[in-house]
Design an enzyme around this catalytic site. Structure first.
Site, PDB file in Angstrom:
ATOM      1  N   GLY A  30       0.773  -1.234   0.061  1.00  0.00           N
ATOM      2  CA  GLY A  30       0.003  -0.528  -0.208  1.00  0.00           C
ATOM      3  C   GLY A  30       0.885   1.221   0.124  1.00  0.00           C
ATOM      4  O   GLY A  30       0.117   2.214  -0.293  1.00  0.00           O
ATOM      5  N   VAL A  31       2.084   1.011  -0.073  1.00  0.00           N
ATOM      6  CA  VAL A  31       3.089   2.342   0.270  1.00  0.00           C
ATOM      7  C   VAL A  31       2.871   3.492  -0.987  1.00  0.00           C
ATOM      8  O   VAL A  31       3.694   4.483  -1.326  1.00  0.00           O
ATOM      9  CB  VAL A  31       4.289   1.974   0.902  1.00  0.00           C
ATOM     10  CG1 VAL A  31       4.876   1.096  -0.776  1.00  0.00           C
ATOM     11  CG2 VAL A  31       5.339   2.789   1.029  1.00  0.00           C
ATOM     12  N   LYS A  33       4.442   0.947  -4.176  1.00  0.00           N
ATOM     13  CA  LYS A  33       5.379   0.511  -4.925  1.00  0.00           C
ATOM     14  C   LYS A  33       4.714   0.910  -6.853  1.00  0.00           C
ATOM     15  O   LYS A  33       5.403   1.058  -7.785  1.00  0.00           O
ATOM     16  CB  LYS A  33       5.956  -0.287  -4.889  1.00  0.00           C
ATOM     17  CG  LYS A  33       6.403  -0.548  -3.137  1.00  0.00           C
ATOM     18  CD  LYS A  33       6.370  -2.280  -3.134  1.00  0.00           C
ATOM     19  CE  LYS A  33       5.874  -3.301  -2.676  1.00  0.00           C
ATOM     20  NZ  LYS A  33       4.589  -2.623  -1.171  1.00  0.00           N
ATOM     21  N   ARG A  59      -6.650  -9.410 -10.191  1.00  0.00           N
ATOM     22  CA  ARG A  59      -8.243  -8.381  -9.446  1.00  0.00           C
ATOM     23  C   ARG A  59      -9.048  -8.169 -10.628  1.00  0.00           C
ATOM     24  O   ARG A  59      -7.696  -7.853 -11.710  1.00  0.00           O
ATOM     25  CB  ARG A  59      -7.501  -6.790  -8.732  1.00  0.00           C
ATOM     26  CG  ARG A  59      -6.587  -7.880  -7.108  1.00  0.00           C
ATOM     27  CD  ARG A  59      -5.829  -6.855  -7.178  1.00  0.00           C
ATOM     28  NE  ARG A  59      -5.707  -7.034  -4.765  1.00  0.00           N
ATOM     29  CZ  ARG A  59      -4.315  -6.450  -5.039  1.00  0.00           C
ATOM     30  NH1 ARG A  59      -3.246  -5.795  -5.759  1.00  0.00           N
ATOM     31  NH2 ARG A  59      -4.060  -7.385  -3.949  1.00  0.00           N
ATOM     32  N   ARG A 152      -8.129   1.511  -1.437  1.00  0.00           N
ATOM     33  CA  ARG A 152      -8.360   0.881  -3.017  1.00  0.00           C
ATOM     34  C   ARG A 152      -9.122  -0.099  -2.774  1.00  0.00           C
ATOM     35  O   ARG A 152      -9.441  -0.687  -3.828  1.00  0.00           O
ATOM     36  CB  ARG A 152      -6.113   0.020  -2.518  1.00  0.00           C
ATOM     37  CG  ARG A 152      -5.806   0.193  -3.499  1.00  0.00           C
ATOM     38  CD  ARG A 152      -4.676  -0.151  -3.199  1.00  0.00           C
ATOM     39  NE  ARG A 152      -4.375  -2.009  -2.902  1.00  0.00           N
ATOM     40  CZ  ARG A 152      -3.444  -2.702  -3.037  1.00  0.00           C
ATOM     41  NH1 ARG A 152      -1.819  -2.077  -3.233  1.00  0.00           N
ATOM     42  NH2 ARG A 152      -2.768  -3.737  -2.137  1.00  0.00           N
ATOM     43  N   ARG A 163      -1.489  -7.872   6.282  1.00  0.00           N
ATOM     44  CA  ARG A 163      -0.572  -6.563   5.730  1.00  0.00           C
ATOM     45  C   ARG A 163      -0.388  -5.414   6.574  1.00  0.00           C
ATOM     46  O   ARG A 163       0.502  -5.120   6.600  1.00  0.00           O
ATOM     47  CB  ARG A 163      -1.902  -6.011   3.805  1.00  0.00           C
ATOM     48  CG  ARG A 163      -1.819  -7.043   3.081  1.00  0.00           C
ATOM     49  CD  ARG A 163      -2.298  -6.922   1.981  1.00  0.00           C
ATOM     50  NE  ARG A 163      -2.659  -7.185   0.863  1.00  0.00           N
ATOM     51  CZ  ARG A 163      -2.256  -7.661  -0.391  1.00  0.00           C
ATOM     52  NH1 ARG A 163      -1.507  -6.673  -0.707  1.00  0.00           N
ATOM     53  NH2 ARG A 163      -2.429  -8.827  -1.140  1.00  0.00           N
ATOM     54  N   ASN A 183       7.258   8.622  -0.415  1.00  0.00           N
ATOM     55  CA  ASN A 183       6.429   9.005  -0.810  1.00  0.00           C
ATOM     56  C   ASN A 183       5.092   9.337  -0.124  1.00  0.00           C
ATOM     57  O   ASN A 183       3.838   8.849   0.023  1.00  0.00           O
ATOM     58  CB  ASN A 183       6.107   7.432  -1.771  1.00  0.00           C
ATOM     59  CG  ASN A 183       4.452   7.184  -2.638  1.00  0.00           C
ATOM     60  OD1 ASN A 183       4.689   8.652  -3.003  1.00  0.00           O
ATOM     61  ND2 ASN A 183       3.708   6.304  -2.762  1.00  0.00           N
TER      62      ASN A 183
END
Ligand code: ATP
Ligand SMILES: Nc1nc2c(ncn2[C@@H]2O[C@H](COP(=O)(O)O)[C@@H](O)[C@H]2O)c(=O)[nH]1
Length: 217
Positions: A30-31, A33, A59, A152, A163, A183
């Site tokens: 979730g950062v 990437k 997905r 998300r 996570r 980020n």
């Protein structure tokens, strides 16, 4: 006239072109990437962005060969047994890994390679390719990280909590990386710009001019 004093002036290049670089982009789920990599692909189409193979279900919106190579668990294990995987790990209960040929073919063409990996994969690549450059991506706070995962909407709550717990553990691996890039929310451009700057600076390092990236693979 000068040549009579100095002898022949060489027209050979002063330094050999830097050998191709292996760049690892890692960090908790979730950062950002994937978001960073997508934008970096637009800014630097000359880089080779490795596509991970996975046993995970696709997905909605994910494209075969773009986001992942979606394969059965059986096929994935066959590739592992055949020695075709440069790196693989079980991440959140699913196989994820990189086919060796994706990296070796790009390096053989002289192309820099970017890998997206969890911290286990990053450790494996550091061991296999010590000259790889590793970047750990962070969000400005845990709260922001969680809000990105919630927004998300790709995992049910129980899986999302796993996570976040994993992210807490992964933060302790930060000192194993060469660089940390923040980020920040709404500042994706800055994060991508910093990663581009890292790539440029790393390629200018004197020792890289004659190093052989991935020679041992
Ligand atoms: N700088 C940013 N500001 C705001 N939102 C962002 C930023 N970077 C990424 N996001 C959003 O955060 C969410 C998570 O990003 P992304 O899917 O790229 O993370 P990831 O690190 O690849 O996650 P995973 O490891 O689970 O695949 C996405 O919805 C993305 O659009
Ligand atoms: N060890 C590896 N980890 C990988 C690779 N590609 C992605 N990942 C990691 O998986 C998680 C989860 O991804 P998701 O698409 O299911 O959300 C992500 O955090 C990545 O770090 C890989 O090739 N090797």
């Amino acid at each position: 006239m000068l040549e009579s004093q100095l002898g022949n002036l060489s027209t050979e290049p002063t330094v050999a072109p830097a050998k191709p670089l292996v760049v690892v982009i890692s960090g908790p789920s979730g950062v950002g990437k994937d978001a960073v990599i997508k934008q970096l692909q637009e800014a630097r189409p000359d880089l080779h962005f490795v596509v991970t193979a996975t046993s995970r279900q696709r997905r909605p919106g994910e494209q075969e060969g773009v986001d992942y190579f979606f394969v059965s668990e059986e096929r994935f294990k066959q590739w592992v047994h055949a020695g075709d995987m440069l790196e693989h790990a079980v991440v959140y209960g699913e196989y994820k890994g990189i086919q060796r040929s994706q990296v070796t073919n790009a390096l053989a063409r002289g192309t820099d390679v970017v890998l997206r990996l969890d911290v286990q994969g990053a450790a494996t690549i550091r061991h296999l390719i010590p000259e790889a450059v590793s970047i750990f991506l962070v969000a400005e706070s845990e709260a922001k990280l969680v809000s990105r995962l919630i927004a998300r909407k790709t995992e049910p709550l129980d899986k999302m909590l796993v996570r976040v717990e994993t992210a807490r553990q992964e933060m302790s691996c930060i000192q194993d990386f060469d660089y940390v890039v923040n980020n920040r929310d709404g500042e994706l451009d800055q994060a991508v710009g910093q990663i581009e700057a890292i790539i440029v600076a790393e390629k200018l390092k004197v020792w890289r001019q004659n190093a052989k990236a991935g020679e041992s693979l």
